[in-house]
Enzyme design. Structure first.
Site, mmCIF file in Angstrom:
data_model
loop_
_atom_site.group_PDB
_atom_site.id
_atom_site.type_symbol
_atom_site.label_atom_id
_atom_site.label_comp_id
_atom_site.label_asym_id
_atom_site.label_seq_id
_atom_site.Cartn_x
_atom_site.Cartn_y
_atom_site.Cartn_z
ATOM 1 N N LYS A 78 0.837 -1.207 0.000
ATOM 2 C CA LYS A 78 0.000 0.000 0.000
ATOM 3 C C LYS A 78 0.869 1.254 0.000
ATOM 4 C CE LYS A 78 -3.422 2.887 0.806
ATOM 5 N NZ LYS A 78 -4.328 3.346 -0.203
ATOM 6 N N LYS A 81 0.395 11.884 5.718
ATOM 7 C CA LYS A 81 0.721 10.892 6.748
ATOM 8 C C LYS A 81 1.344 9.657 6.107
ATOM 9 C CE LYS A 81 -2.173 7.990 7.709
ATOM 10 N NZ LYS A 81 -2.200 6.620 7.171
#
Length: 193
Positions: free
Chosen positions: A68, A136
């Site tokens: 991811k 993030k």
């Protein structure tokens, strides 16, 4: 590692990050990248199928997250390249819609361009995946790259551009809102007619 202690007690888990943004979650078409024991994944698969359509088993614990983060690394850097190219073209006087048409009919064609360019041209920055959440993730990418001793210089610059977008009030907007940082610096707005 904590997962080893959990497994010793008969507690299993998967890391199963997904991609597909808001539309994927609303239409149950998310793509999952799975890390953990394959047998545990197969047992959990029916529950995941309620939320998604594509499942990639990536290996042991943590591998779904690594997949991811790598996917988001490529996506965020592609977005930065798109932003720079579109601002440069607009500043030079090339019609932004024409530029998008060129991109969509060239080797630069991508899902990112076809998905985000219309939103940029319409100045629609409602979040499907917000700047702050990608920022993030970019931080996690940089941490992972540091741990694995992989140089990712472009990603470091992309993180700074996302930080600039947050600093200028675009943190809650969609990732395509990051183009506004360069627009402000260049004194041009990339929009359709």
């Amino acid at each position: 590692m904590g997962w080893v202690r959990l497994a010793a007690k008969g507690i299993h888990f998967l890391d199963a990050p997904c991609t597909g943004s808001r539309v994927g979650s609303e239409t149950a078409t998310l793509t999952f990248m799975i890390g953990g024991e394959r047998e545990v994944f197969e047992r959990a698969r029916p529950y995941l199928e309620v939320m998604g359509k594509n499942f990639y088993y990536c290996g042991g614990a943590g591998m779904g997250l690594h997949a991811k983060l790598s996917q988001n690394l490529i996506l965020s850097n592609l977005l930065q390249g798109f932003n720079e190219g579109m601002v440069l073209a607009a500043k030079a006087g090339v019609d932004p819609q024409l530029m998008v048409d060129i991109l969509n009919n060239s080797a630069a064609r991508s899902g990112l361009v076809s998905g985000k360019a219309p939103l940029v041209l319409k100045r629609e920055f409602a979040p499907a995946f917000s700047v702050k959440w990608m920022h993030k993730d970019i931080g996690l990418m940089l941490e992972s790259a540091n741990e694995l001793k992989v140089p990712v210089p472009l990603t470091a610059l992309t993180r700074e551009m996302f930080q600039a977008a947050i600093a200028t009030g675009h943190g809650e907007e969609d990732i395509c809102a990051t183009i506004q940082v360069l627009e402000e610096l260049a004194g041009v707005v990339v929009k359709g007619k």
